[in-house]
Enzyme design. Structure first.
Site, mmCIF file in Angstrom:
data_model
loop_
_atom_site.group_PDB
_atom_site.id
_atom_site.type_symbol
_atom_site.label_atom_id
_atom_site.label_comp_id
_atom_site.label_asym_id
_atom_site.label_seq_id
_atom_site.Cartn_x
_atom_site.Cartn_y
_atom_site.Cartn_z
ATOM 1 C CG HIS A 145 27.532 -4.140 15.895
ATOM 2 N ND1 HIS A 145 27.280 -5.229 14.988
ATOM 3 C CD2 HIS A 145 28.071 -2.986 15.247
ATOM 4 C CE1 HIS A 145 27.746 -4.614 13.754
ATOM 5 N NE2 HIS A 145 28.239 -3.627 13.750
ATOM 6 C CD GLU A 146 29.191 0.366 16.454
ATOM 7 O OE1 GLU A 146 30.376 0.422 15.797
ATOM 8 O OE2 GLU A 146 28.120 0.505 15.696
ATOM 9 C CG HIS A 149 32.840 -2.813 14.286
ATOM 10 N ND1 HIS A 149 32.991 -3.606 13.133
ATOM 11 C CD2 HIS A 149 31.506 -2.378 14.015
ATOM 12 C CE1 HIS A 149 32.031 -3.424 12.346
ATOM 13 N NE2 HIS A 149 31.078 -2.982 13.046
ATOM 14 C CD GLU A 224 29.125 -3.658 10.172
ATOM 15 O OE1 GLU A 224 28.308 -3.897 11.123
ATOM 16 O OE2 GLU A 224 30.127 -2.966 10.189
#
Length: 299
Positions: A145-146, A149, A224
């Site tokens: 997930h990070e 980003h 997100e």
């Protein structure tokens, strides 16, 4: 949440310092000596508004390290750290970006963040609590997930959005001050005066800055979902859903977690007031889990 708050706080501080400095140096009075020149004022605000956002972006990694106490893993000292470094490198390669710095910070809450001014100079950090409580596949999903980003360039895009908003915040704050000053100058009055004008600009910048934060929060919520999708692609939909479900379960333990988790800045999905929804930087967990399940069903 942590990443966004640090960015917004630094940005607001830079904008306010710039306003104070330019006012004290007499740049603004010179610029507006002949009345409101909207074109010149807009250019002036764009330059300094964007500068404030860019400074915040370049300071983001340093600020995150200092504020969280993140320790960068220069040379892994145990199997857990080695696995963490190797996993981030694997995910970064799959996402076609340079491997970010990897760190751990001493928080017992499940927490993680990524920051940095570009894709090839990023930082990914996780809390000790997250490593202790989550299964390896769930930790990998959080890391994915990070990495999402970083690969999506979210911090750069956020900085550009904030720069444009800064421009309008500074512009309209000065328009309000100019109009109020002109109104008070009727009948040979002295208007706001130096300090009065300065005070109106600062107050208006704070008020308009808070309003602009609603737009930033909306963009943050949108990105997100994109990071979740990237995490699902890199680590698997099941692992991403399980990681979010694990975080949701932690929020429901009595005296275990607050209503808001700072890992992805996740909210528990409970009903919230309108203001909380407007300023929330991340969507509720239930909405994010639902989106991932729907995307997996369509595949």
């Amino acid at each position: 949440m942590m990443r966004i708050l640090l960015f917004l706080g630094t940005n607001l501080a830079v904008v306010l310092v710039a306003s104070i400095t330019l006012r004290l140096l007499g740049v603004e009075p010179y610029l507006n000596a002949q009345g409101i020149n909207f074109n010149a004022l807009l250019i002036f605000c764009f330059v300094f508004g964007m500068a404030g956002s860019m400074i915040s972006l370049f300071l983001s990694k340093w600020m995150a390290k200092r504020s969280t106490g993140t320790v960068i893993i220069e040379s892994p000292s145990n199997a857990s750290e080695q696995w963490l470094v190797d996993t981030v490198a694997e995910l970064a390669k799959a996402a076609n970006i340079k491997t970010p710095e990897v760190g751990i910070f001493p928080a017992q809450q499940s927490n993680a963040f990524a920051t940095g001014w570009n894709k090839d100079d990023a930082l990914v950090a996780v809390s000790a609590g997250l490593l202790n409580r989550m299964q390896p596949e769930e930790v990998k999903a959080v890391l994915a997930h990070e990495i999402g980003h970083v690969a999506n360039g979210d911090m750069v895009t956020l900085a550009l959005v904030q720069g444009v908003l800064n421009t309008f915040v500074m512009f309209f704050a000065r328009v309000v001050a100019q109009l109020l000053d002109a109104f008070l100058r009727r009948d040979d009055n002295q208007g706001l005066g130096f300090m009065g004008y300065f005070a109106v600009v600062i107050v208006a910048e704070i008020v308009f800055g808070i309003a602009a934060s609603v737009v930033v929060a909306w963009f943050s919520r949108f990105r997100e979902y994109r990071a979740d999708a990237a995490g699902a692609k890199l680590a698997g939909s099941g692992a991403m859903i399980n990681a979010l479900a694990r975080l949701k379960a932690e929020t429901q333990l009595p005296d275990q977690m607050p209503d808001t988790l700072t890992a992805f800045a996740i909210t528990t999905g409970k009903s919230r007031k309108l203001m909380e929804k407007l300023f929330a930087s991340h969507p509720p967990l239930d909405d994010r889990i639902r989106a991932l399940k729907e995307a997996a069903y369509r595949e």
